[in-house]
Motif scaffolding. Sequence first.
Motif, PDB file in Angstrom:
ATOM      1  N   GLU A 112       0.982  -1.001   0.025  1.00 34.61           N
ATOM      2  CA  GLU A 112       0.004  -0.080  -0.036  1.00 34.61           C
ATOM      3  C   GLU A 112       0.878   1.035  -0.059  1.00 34.61           C
ATOM      4  OE1 GLU A 112      -3.175  -0.190  -0.586  1.00 34.61           O
ATOM      5  OE2 GLU A 112      -3.849  -1.867   0.224  1.00 34.61           O
ATOM      6  N   GLU A 125     -11.936  -7.186  -6.018  1.00 30.19           N
ATOM      7  CA  GLU A 125     -11.786  -6.412  -7.293  1.00 30.19           C
ATOM      8  C   GLU A 125     -11.598  -5.006  -6.665  1.00 30.19           C
ATOM      9  OE1 GLU A 125     -15.791  -6.069  -8.997  1.00 30.19           O
ATOM     10  OE2 GLU A 125     -14.722  -4.496 -10.264  1.00 30.19           O
ATOM     11  N   GLN A 126     -11.853  -4.720  -5.725  1.00 32.98           N
ATOM     12  CA  GLN A 126     -11.950  -3.245  -5.323  1.00 32.98           C
ATOM     13  C   GLN A 126     -12.755  -2.253  -6.261  1.00 32.98           C
ATOM     14  OE1 GLN A 126      -7.565  -3.162  -5.366  1.00 32.98           O
ATOM     15  NE2 GLN A 126      -7.760  -1.887  -3.263  1.00 32.98           N
ATOM     16  N   GLY A 127     -13.919  -2.952  -6.770  1.00 35.81           N
ATOM     17  CA  GLY A 127     -14.573  -1.942  -7.591  1.00 35.81           C
ATOM     18  C   GLY A 127     -16.124  -2.783  -7.729  1.00 35.81           C
ATOM     19  N   PRO A 128     -17.000  -2.039  -8.531  1.00 30.85           N
ATOM     20  CA  PRO A 128     -18.392  -2.678  -8.240  1.00 30.85           C
ATOM     21  C   PRO A 128     -18.461  -3.641  -9.632  1.00 30.85           C
ATOM     22  CG  PRO A 128     -18.626  -0.556  -9.070  1.00 30.85           C
ATOM     23  CD  PRO A 128     -17.113  -0.992  -9.019  1.00 30.85           C
ATOM     24  N   THR A 137      -8.706  11.249 -10.272  1.00 27.54           N
ATOM     25  CA  THR A 137      -9.123  11.697  -8.848  1.00 27.54           C
ATOM     26  C   THR A 137      -8.236  13.085  -8.383  1.00 27.54           C
ATOM     27  OG1 THR A 137      -9.561   9.336  -8.534  1.00 27.54           O
ATOM     28  CG2 THR A 137      -9.200  10.650  -6.592  1.00 27.54           C
ATOM     29  N   HIS A 197     -11.883   3.661  -3.782  1.00 26.59           N
ATOM     30  CA  HIS A 197     -10.661   3.499  -4.581  1.00 26.59           C
ATOM     31  C   HIS A 197     -10.313   4.299  -5.503  1.00 26.59           C
ATOM     32  CE1 HIS A 197      -6.995   1.461  -6.552  1.00 26.59           C
ATOM     33  NE2 HIS A 197      -6.765   0.781  -5.183  1.00 26.59           N
ATOM     34  N   GLY A 247      -8.814   3.956  -8.374  1.00 21.96           N
ATOM     35  CA  GLY A 247      -8.421   3.391  -9.691  1.00 21.96           C
ATOM     36  C   GLY A 247      -9.499   2.305 -10.150  1.00 21.96           C
ATOM     37  N   ALA A 248     -10.346   1.683  -8.942  1.00 18.58           N
ATOM     38  CA  ALA A 248     -11.242   0.937  -9.187  1.00 18.58           C
ATOM     39  C   ALA A 248     -12.546   1.307  -9.222  1.00 18.58           C
ATOM     40  CB  ALA A 248     -11.103  -0.308  -8.343  1.00 18.58           C
ATOM     41  N   GLY A 261     -17.226  -1.206  -0.972  1.00 17.93           N
ATOM     42  CA  GLY A 261     -15.818  -0.111  -1.317  1.00 17.93           C
ATOM     43  C   GLY A 261     -14.676  -0.924  -1.051  1.00 17.93           C
ATOM     44  N   SER A 262     -13.617  -0.250  -1.151  1.00 22.92           N
ATOM     45  CA  SER A 262     -12.315  -0.541  -0.922  1.00 22.92           C
ATOM     46  C   SER A 262     -11.334   0.142  -0.131  1.00 22.92           C
ATOM     47  CB  SER A 262     -11.729  -0.885  -2.267  1.00 22.92           C
ATOM     48  OG  SER A 262     -10.238  -0.875  -2.261  1.00 22.92           O
ATOM     49  N   HIS A 263     -10.357  -0.128   0.379  1.00 18.92           N
ATOM     50  CA  HIS A 263      -9.556   0.692   1.451  1.00 18.92           C
ATOM     51  C   HIS A 263     -10.587   1.211   2.593  1.00 18.92           C
ATOM     52  CE1 HIS A 263      -5.868   1.239  -1.515  1.00 18.92           C
ATOM     53  NE2 HIS A 263      -6.079   0.229  -1.099  1.00 18.92           N
ATOM     54  N   THR A 264     -11.365   0.768   2.895  1.00 20.68           N
ATOM     55  CA  THR A 264     -12.420   1.012   4.014  1.00 20.68           C
ATOM     56  C   THR A 264     -12.712  -0.261   4.776  1.00 20.68           C
ATOM     57  OG1 THR A 264     -14.813   1.260   4.244  1.00 20.68           O
ATOM     58  CG2 THR A 264     -13.970   1.757   2.204  1.00 20.68           C
ATOM     59  N   GLY A 273      -7.136  13.751  -4.575  1.00 23.89           N
ATOM     60  CA  GLY A 273      -7.313  12.978  -3.134  1.00 23.89           C
ATOM     61  C   GLY A 273      -6.928  13.852  -2.236  1.00 23.89           C
ATOM     62  N   GLY A 317      -8.294  -1.504 -12.347  1.00 17.14           N
ATOM     63  CA  GLY A 317      -8.023  -0.190 -12.090  1.00 17.14           C
ATOM     64  C   GLY A 317      -7.275   0.210 -10.901  1.00 17.14           C
ATOM     65  N   ALA A 318      -6.816  -0.633 -10.138  1.00 16.67           N
ATOM     66  CA  ALA A 318      -5.902  -0.452  -9.176  1.00 16.67           C
ATOM     67  C   ALA A 318      -4.620  -1.244  -9.334  1.00 16.67           C
ATOM     68  CB  ALA A 318      -6.468  -1.255  -7.915  1.00 16.67           C
ATOM     69  N   ALA A 333      -5.754  10.991   1.042  1.00 19.71           N
ATOM     70  CA  ALA A 333      -4.349  10.318   0.093  1.00 19.71           C
ATOM     71  C   ALA A 333      -4.783  10.412  -1.453  1.00 19.71           C
ATOM     72  CB  ALA A 333      -4.582   8.887   0.414  1.00 19.71           C
TER      73      ALA A 333
END
Lengths: 414, 414
Positions: free
Chosen positions: A132, A197-200, A267, B231, B233-234, A384-387, A269, A359-360, B277
């Motif tokens: 990370e 996946e970190q995405g939907p 993005t 995320h 990217g994702a 979600g992801s990173h949460t 951020g 995408g990550a 971030a």
Amino acid sequence: MTDAARLERRIHELAQIGRTDDPAREIYATAVSRLGLSAEEQRARDLVTSWCAPHGATARRDPAANLYLRFPGADPHAPVVLVGSHLDSVPMGGRFDGALGVCCAVEAVVSLVESGARFARPVEVVGWADEEGARFGYGLFGSAAAFGRLRVDPERVRDKGGTSIAEALRALGESGDLAGAMRDPKGIRAYLELHIEQGPRLERAGAPLGVVSDIVGIFHGLVMVRGEQNHAGATVMGERHDALVAASHMIIALERIASSVPDAVATVGEITVKPGAKNVIPGECTFSLDIRAPKQESIDLVLERFKAEANEIFRKSLREWGLRPLQSVAVTPLDEDQRDLLWKSAMSVGVNAPTLVSGAGHDAQNPSLAGVPTGMIFVRSTGGSHTPTEFAATADAALGAKALEIAIRELATA
Amino acid sequence: MTDAARLERRIHELAQIGRTDDPAREIYATAVSRLGLSAEEQRARDLVTSWCAPHGATARRDPAANLYLRFPGADPHAPVVLVGSHLDSVPMGGRFDGALGVCCAVEAVVSLVESGARFARPVEVVGWADEEGARFGYGLFGSAAAFGRLRVDPERVRDKGGTSIAEALRALGESGDLAGAMRDPKGIRAYLELHIEQGPRLERAGAPLGVVSDIVGIFHGLVMVRGEQNHAGATVMGERHDALVAASHMIIALERIASSVPDAVATVGEITVKPGAKNVIPGECTFSLDIRAPKQESIDLVLERFKAEANEIFRKSLREWGLRPLQSVAVTPLDEDQRDLLWKSAMSVGVNAPTLVSGAGHDAQNPSLAGVPTGMIFVRSTGGSHTPTEFAATADAALGAKALEIAIRELATA
């Protein structure tokens, strides 16, 4: 046979290391803060070792703090099958990002061993260190060190507390000499990684598994806007050169541009203003830029259009803007043979896995760019992801582990 | 007779206290960091005392660290003429904001004394403490304490280092008991304040002096936007609930709205995002709101339109927003008699002074709201405000001191 209950138990067990639930935030999910190169990440390596050692695996840590658990094969000199993911998390992250890939790799390989499979070549489960980059600002650290792609001086890059990467490694008992972490890509038959996946998209498609075709390229930059700092009360609206208002126009333009380029995302951020007082018109504004796409042309296109629109925003203005590129990660196409193998393996467990672009960024980029045949499988994840709310169901995770088991059997026993 | 060279020398002398030139910023001007209730502000009081004592003034510091230099009058019990400004600055501010008003008050009164004027009533030069509020976040501190308008607990409000206002006062040798700083408004014949304009209107008009009719009202608030952290990217563009993009739309709307309401200004001077971030879509964004106008209706109008546009921005969105009001300062009309007196005094030195609304808050608000007849005179200033480049020419400053001298003579010798 993949043991779903054991897999679930181990995901839970690993999540206790670095667990940082915050009752004040009313999140009814397990929050995990297991930063790269921390004592918590080290404890995670010890835990994973304790799962594998009883099944004949030999543990090895390299100077970058990567963990390898080697299960022997008939030919100890044959190129190994490498499978795994990373053991660290972002601050206040979830239980699955990285961790699921290591847990599933362990479950797949141990299941094979338990079923009496005879490996023709060694199989190694890997737990990469500091994917990370949350602490030192440099992601994919461990896998970059292993494949000669580290573009950072470990003695000079420091965390907010002033500790360098090398000092953090020495505190974990490593030498800090990262050259010793290098692996010969020719010594690796294939690298497989399972990840949420970190995405939907899998959720939308109603598919528990997906196969990754490419990993997006990334452009990271810093945009600086210089306006004119002035008194918030005494400066009439028509006389202002407000750096934040200009930045706001740029942020909206970036969102519109990225939305118009297929597959691209962009993005902002991070943002700061100077002097940062409520009664002073911002004289400076700095914000981050993160642009990703599966084709380099798309990244370039977003960046070019952004620059053009920014120049237009500033054309009649006394304000100025500049862009400092920070890091570019190349688009990474993954190996077609591994993609087919993973797709067939998923089919064997009853899943018609869609092909996805990631995408990550992932550790898989580093072996792939070094020439190792590399494949990635995604597990459906919601919340979600990173949460702390990120979530992969045990049933989906078990299907992923099973598909991985089938692919490893194909690669290691032939 | 006003001595322009002495005035210039004293402005320079005062600017040495808290001088913080930063060669790296290439600003060829004197930067001053003389925070309220600091040792530097104390040294400024000592310096101003040393200018007045030789001319018969008696110095007194009150428990809020305000400095009064009292020049005796024939009737020691008659309501006094009070004239001055503040002695603190913002961090990296300029030489003139506040300081010029004290220097010109000293020059005006000392000139009168030197010319043999006989005061019928006492004349006091005041140096208010902590007008800027840069350290404790509470502006107009000293004058608020003097006129019973302090809405802050000095034991509880602390600076970033954890020191409370009361502790800072005690470190300066004050008791910290602010009740002792109260003055009876009836004991004050009039309060006059000279200040740099902090805006470009006098410069535009080619006028060295202006007379203030009203001081704007101020609304301070905090806007919180909640989106969905995810995320970078994702998460495809169409699936995002980016708190910063929503905030950017709001910031642009605010600027457009304030520009459409005559005399109103609105500023976003502070902004933060969470988690902050570069590879995470902001889930939260918080920014400050500063709205000012010479009429309360205009402030209310900007606020109402902003709320309506914000609701529209969020209408079809999963995001939410909220507004927390922090502080409201009432619109302050100044005394018409003092306005006329200052306009005539300026005319006597050859200046047809335009009447202006002050967009900045000033210590003058506190005596005025307490019922003291209050007047303000502005001196032309270029190069902005709250920055090292702010600049009032000696010739303009001397005209201001001279006008002040004429007004004080009128008020004190009659």
